[in-house]
Motif scaffolding. Structure first.
Motif, PDB file in Angstrom:
ATOM      1  N   UNK A 141       0.830  -1.209   0.000  1.00 27.36           N
ATOM      2  CA  UNK A 141       0.000   0.000   0.000  1.00 27.36           C
ATOM      3  C   UNK A 141       0.862   1.256   0.000  1.00 27.36           C
ATOM      4  N   UNK A 142       1.964   1.225   0.779  1.00 27.55           N
ATOM      5  CA  UNK A 142       2.846   2.386   0.863  1.00 27.55           C
ATOM      6  C   UNK A 142       3.479   2.690  -0.487  1.00 27.55           C
ATOM      7  N   UNK A 143       3.928   1.653  -1.179  1.00 22.16           N
ATOM      8  CA  UNK A 143       4.548   1.871  -2.488  1.00 22.16           C
ATOM      9  C   UNK A 143       3.519   2.344  -3.504  1.00 22.16           C
ATOM     10  N   UNK A 144       2.348   1.709  -3.506  1.00 23.40           N
ATOM     11  CA  UNK A 144       1.338   2.034  -4.516  1.00 23.40           C
ATOM     12  C   UNK A 144       0.759   3.426  -4.334  1.00 23.40           C
ATOM     13  N   UNK A 145       0.526   3.856  -3.090  1.00 24.44           N
ATOM     14  CA  UNK A 145      -0.211   5.096  -2.854  1.00 24.44           C
ATOM     15  C   UNK A 145       0.682   6.264  -2.438  1.00 24.44           C
ATOM     16  N   UNK A 146       1.982   6.123  -2.566  1.00 21.26           N
ATOM     17  CA  UNK A 146       2.874   7.256  -2.327  1.00 21.26           C
ATOM     18  C   UNK A 146       3.137   7.979  -3.643  1.00 21.26           C
ATOM     19  N   UNK A 148       6.165   9.232  -4.099  1.00 20.93           N
ATOM     20  CA  UNK A 148       7.537   8.792  -4.346  1.00 20.93           C
ATOM     21  C   UNK A 148       7.892   7.795  -3.256  1.00 20.93           C
ATOM     22  N   UNK A 149       8.485   6.667  -3.651  1.00 21.95           N
ATOM     23  CA  UNK A 149       8.965   5.730  -2.634  1.00 21.95           C
ATOM     24  C   UNK A 149      10.481   5.641  -2.723  1.00 21.95           C
ATOM     25  N   UNK A 150      11.092   5.528  -1.557  1.00 23.14           N
ATOM     26  CA  UNK A 150      12.546   5.558  -1.443  1.00 23.14           C
ATOM     27  C   UNK A 150      13.056   4.178  -1.075  1.00 23.14           C
ATOM     28  N   UNK A 151      14.070   3.717  -1.800  1.00 22.36           N
ATOM     29  CA  UNK A 151      14.851   2.546  -1.413  1.00 22.36           C
ATOM     30  C   UNK A 151      16.206   3.049  -0.937  1.00 22.36           C
ATOM     31  N   UNK A 152      16.717   2.470   0.129  1.00 25.69           N
ATOM     32  CA  UNK A 152      18.012   2.944   0.617  1.00 25.69           C
ATOM     33  C   UNK A 152      19.172   2.135   0.042  1.00 25.69           C
ATOM     34  N   UNK A 153      18.896   1.335  -1.021  1.00 28.78           N
ATOM     35  CA  UNK A 153      19.912   0.454  -1.551  1.00 28.78           C
ATOM     36  C   UNK A 153      19.501   0.034  -2.965  1.00 28.78           C
ATOM     37  N   UNK A 154      20.479  -0.145  -3.839  1.00 26.63           N
ATOM     38  CA  UNK A 154      20.166  -0.572  -5.209  1.00 26.63           C
ATOM     39  C   UNK A 154      19.422  -1.897  -5.236  1.00 26.63           C
ATOM     40  N   UNK A 155      19.786  -2.801  -4.314  1.00 26.48           N
ATOM     41  CA  UNK A 155      19.125  -4.108  -4.291  1.00 26.48           C
ATOM     42  C   UNK A 155      17.656  -3.980  -3.890  1.00 26.48           C
ATOM     43  N   UNK A 157      15.849  -1.327  -4.599  1.00 26.24           N
ATOM     44  CA  UNK A 157      15.237  -0.774  -5.807  1.00 26.24           C
ATOM     45  C   UNK A 157      14.895  -1.890  -6.787  1.00 26.24           C
ATOM     46  N   UNK A 158      15.794  -2.854  -6.923  1.00 22.48           N
ATOM     47  CA  UNK A 158      15.510  -4.002  -7.787  1.00 22.48           C
ATOM     48  C   UNK A 158      14.275  -4.754  -7.299  1.00 22.48           C
ATOM     49  N   UNK A 159      14.194  -4.935  -5.985  1.00 18.39           N
ATOM     50  CA  UNK A 159      13.056  -5.657  -5.402  1.00 18.39           C
ATOM     51  C   UNK A 159      11.739  -4.940  -5.673  1.00 18.39           C
ATOM     52  N   UNK A 160      11.686  -3.626  -5.448  1.00 17.07           N
ATOM     53  CA  UNK A 160      10.428  -2.903  -5.660  1.00 17.07           C
ATOM     54  C   UNK A 160      10.065  -2.868  -7.138  1.00 17.07           C
ATOM     55  N   UNK A 161      11.077  -2.823  -7.998  1.00 20.31           N
ATOM     56  CA  UNK A 161      10.802  -2.838  -9.435  1.00 20.31           C
ATOM     57  C   UNK A 161      10.173  -4.158  -9.857  1.00 20.31           C
ATOM     58  N   UNK A 162      10.735  -5.243  -9.387  1.00 26.38           N
ATOM     59  CA  UNK A 162      10.220  -6.558  -9.752  1.00 26.38           C
ATOM     60  C   UNK A 162       8.860  -6.831  -9.127  1.00 26.38           C
ATOM     61  N   UNK A 163       8.667  -6.351  -7.891  1.00 26.60           N
ATOM     62  CA  UNK A 163       7.444  -6.670  -7.150  1.00 26.60           C
ATOM     63  C   UNK A 163       6.295  -5.744  -7.500  1.00 26.60           C
ATOM     64  N   UNK A 165       6.521  -2.982  -9.970  1.00 29.99           N
ATOM     65  CA  UNK A 165       6.677  -2.282 -11.253  1.00 29.99           C
ATOM     66  C   UNK A 165       6.725  -0.770 -11.059  1.00 29.99           C
ATOM     67  N   UNK A 166       7.501  -0.345 -10.095  1.00 29.32           N
ATOM     68  CA  UNK A 166       7.661   1.076  -9.828  1.00 29.32           C
ATOM     69  C   UNK A 166       9.141   1.409  -9.764  1.00 29.32           C
ATOM     70  N   UNK A 167       9.484   2.602 -10.192  1.00 27.66           N
ATOM     71  CA  UNK A 167      10.880   3.039 -10.124  1.00 27.66           C
ATOM     72  C   UNK A 167      11.093   3.787  -8.814  1.00 27.66           C
ATOM     73  N   UNK A 168      11.601   3.081  -7.854  1.00 31.38           N
ATOM     74  CA  UNK A 168      11.896   3.677  -6.560  1.00 31.38           C
ATOM     75  C   UNK A 168      13.113   4.590  -6.670  1.00 31.38           C
ATOM     76  N   UNK A 169      13.183   5.604  -5.815  1.00 37.34           N
ATOM     77  CA  UNK A 169      14.338   6.504  -5.772  1.00 37.34           C
ATOM     78  C   UNK A 169      15.327   5.971  -4.752  1.00 37.34           C
TER      79      UNK A 169
END
Length: 404
Positions: A141-146, A148-155, A157-163, A165-169
């Motif tokens: 819900x946090x990723x979908x309804x924000x 902008x969502x922040x990842x603190x690590x490239x890995x 970011x990969x997880x949120x992209x695969x799970x 389909x969003x480009x996390x910062x």
């Protein structure tokens, strides 16, 4: 660019005396208080009434009667979000405990939402099935309804992209507040192990930090002292580990040290920093160690490899630890420490982190919707791509599809 009223939600509070999110909040306020009007939510469970302040470094503090961690964190974050709706332009939500509130905020208000998902919290071994289910739902819900969502690590970011389909910062943590401290005679009396080379680790005493593996390895390396600072008495697991390994003469199991200078004396003078975290993202203690120029022996998961740009030494088993400690020359440790520090100075400074957050705060106030991952060329059929000599774009690898 105009200043914004920003509510920072999900931390223990200020002044910072707890963990990564609190340190992040402290430095955001210090670097950006001239740019924005900050309000930071704090738990009165960690700040006795006599110590509660109305403001800290220019930020307004609001205290709530819930714990910021554990099951109460859901109430803590939800009430913080509700309160912030009355004044804030931007809600900076650190963690996903209050994720169930965000659909309502986005659908029924014009408030802008930035969420840092804090690693992959639901995967942590300490949570039971119900807690994991809730955290996974809250994360989605946090990723979908924000906005902008922040990842603190490239890995991550990969997880949120695969799970999702969003480009996390990607915005990591700073570590340049850590500074080497000299060893005084008083320190040597209090900590006799400072007189000889030793390995060092600081962490919460939890299974996911591979504490048993690391202790077992050094228990079989009696000529190599290990200093491990952690909250041994906060759980049955910690007490069991301390009871089992506390009698080994080369294992120094210390209780939490909250004085930053004293902690820097101990970790800043070790010959190697051992990092056992197997979950999360960019861990604050790791970037602090890198900022100090410490050589790093880290558990070989994608998060740690991304943080150290694959240039640390890595382990997966107890035998890996033993073999690396015994076979690595002192000069090699020194060279690796210099490499870690160079990476930290380029990536993990609070000035860099604050500028990234400042950009995000302004950008979410002007953007309409968060962009997805689909490349613009995907709107064209394969036939059209071939006709325009662009057929090779059918086989592009996205950033999250690279080899680990």
């Amino acid at each position: 660019m105009s200043s914004k009223k920003v509510a920072i939600i999900g931390t223990v509070g200020l002044p910072a005396c707890y963990g990564g999110f609190e340190t992040l909040t402290a430095y955001l306020v210090k670097h950006l208080s001239q740019e924005h009007d900050f309000t930071v939510y704090c738990t009165n469970k960690r700040y006795p009434k006599a110590q509660r302040q109305s403001h800290c470094d220019g930020a307004r503090l609001v205290f709530l009667p819930f714990d910021a961690n554990g099951i109460q964190s859901i109430l803590y974050d939800c009430f913080s979000i509700l309160h912030a709706l009355f004044y804030a332009d931007v809600l900076l939500v650190l963690g996903v405990s209050g994720g169930i509130m965000l659909p309502f905020v986005k659908l029924f208000t014009n408030k802008r939402i930035i969420v840092s998902i804090d690693g992959i919290e639901w995967r942590r071994a300490k949570w039971n099935f119900l807690a994991r289910w809730y955290l996974r739902l809250a994360e989605a819900l946090a990723v979908r309804f924000s906005h902008a969502d922040i990842s603190d690590n490239d890995a991550i970011q990969d997880y949120t992209a695969q799970t999702y389909s969003t480009r996390s910062r990607v915005v990591e943590y700073g570590g340049d507040h850590a500074a080497r401290q000299p060893i005084t005679q008083e320190h040597k009396i209090r900590y006799p192990f400072l007189c000889h080379p030793y390995a060092f680790k600081v962490c919460r005493i939890e299974p996911e930090n591979n504490v048993p593996m690391i202790l077992a390895a050094f228990a079989e390396l009696p000529e190599y002292p290990l200093v491990l600072v952690g909250n041994w008495n906060n759980s049955e697991f910690g007490r069991a580990m301390k009871a089992r390994y506390g009698t080994y003469p080369n294992l120094h199991l210390l209780d939490p040290i909250y004085d930053q200078n004293e902690l820097n004396v101990l970790r800043g003078n070790c010959f190697v920093y051992v990092h056992g975290h197997s979950a999360g993202g960019t861990n604050p203690s790791l970037v602090e160690a890198m900022s100090l120029g410490l050589p790093v022996l880290a558990f070989g998961v994608s998060f740690n490899k991304a943080t150290t740009e694959h240039k640390a030494l890595f382990f997966s088993t107890q035998e890996d630890i033993k073999a690396t400690i015994k076979s690595t020359a002192f000069a090699q440790w020194q060279r690796q420490g210099a490499t870690m520090q160079a990476i930290a100075r380029r990536r993990y400074t609070w000035d860099v982190v604050a500028r990234k957050y400042n950009y995000l705060i302004h950008s979410v106030c002007t953007a309409t919707e968060k962009g997805g991952l689909q490349p613009r060329l995907s709107q064209f059929s394969q036939e059209v791509l071939l006709q325009n000599q662009l057929g090779h774009y059918q086989a592009l690898n996205m950033f999250y599809e690279h080899e680990a």
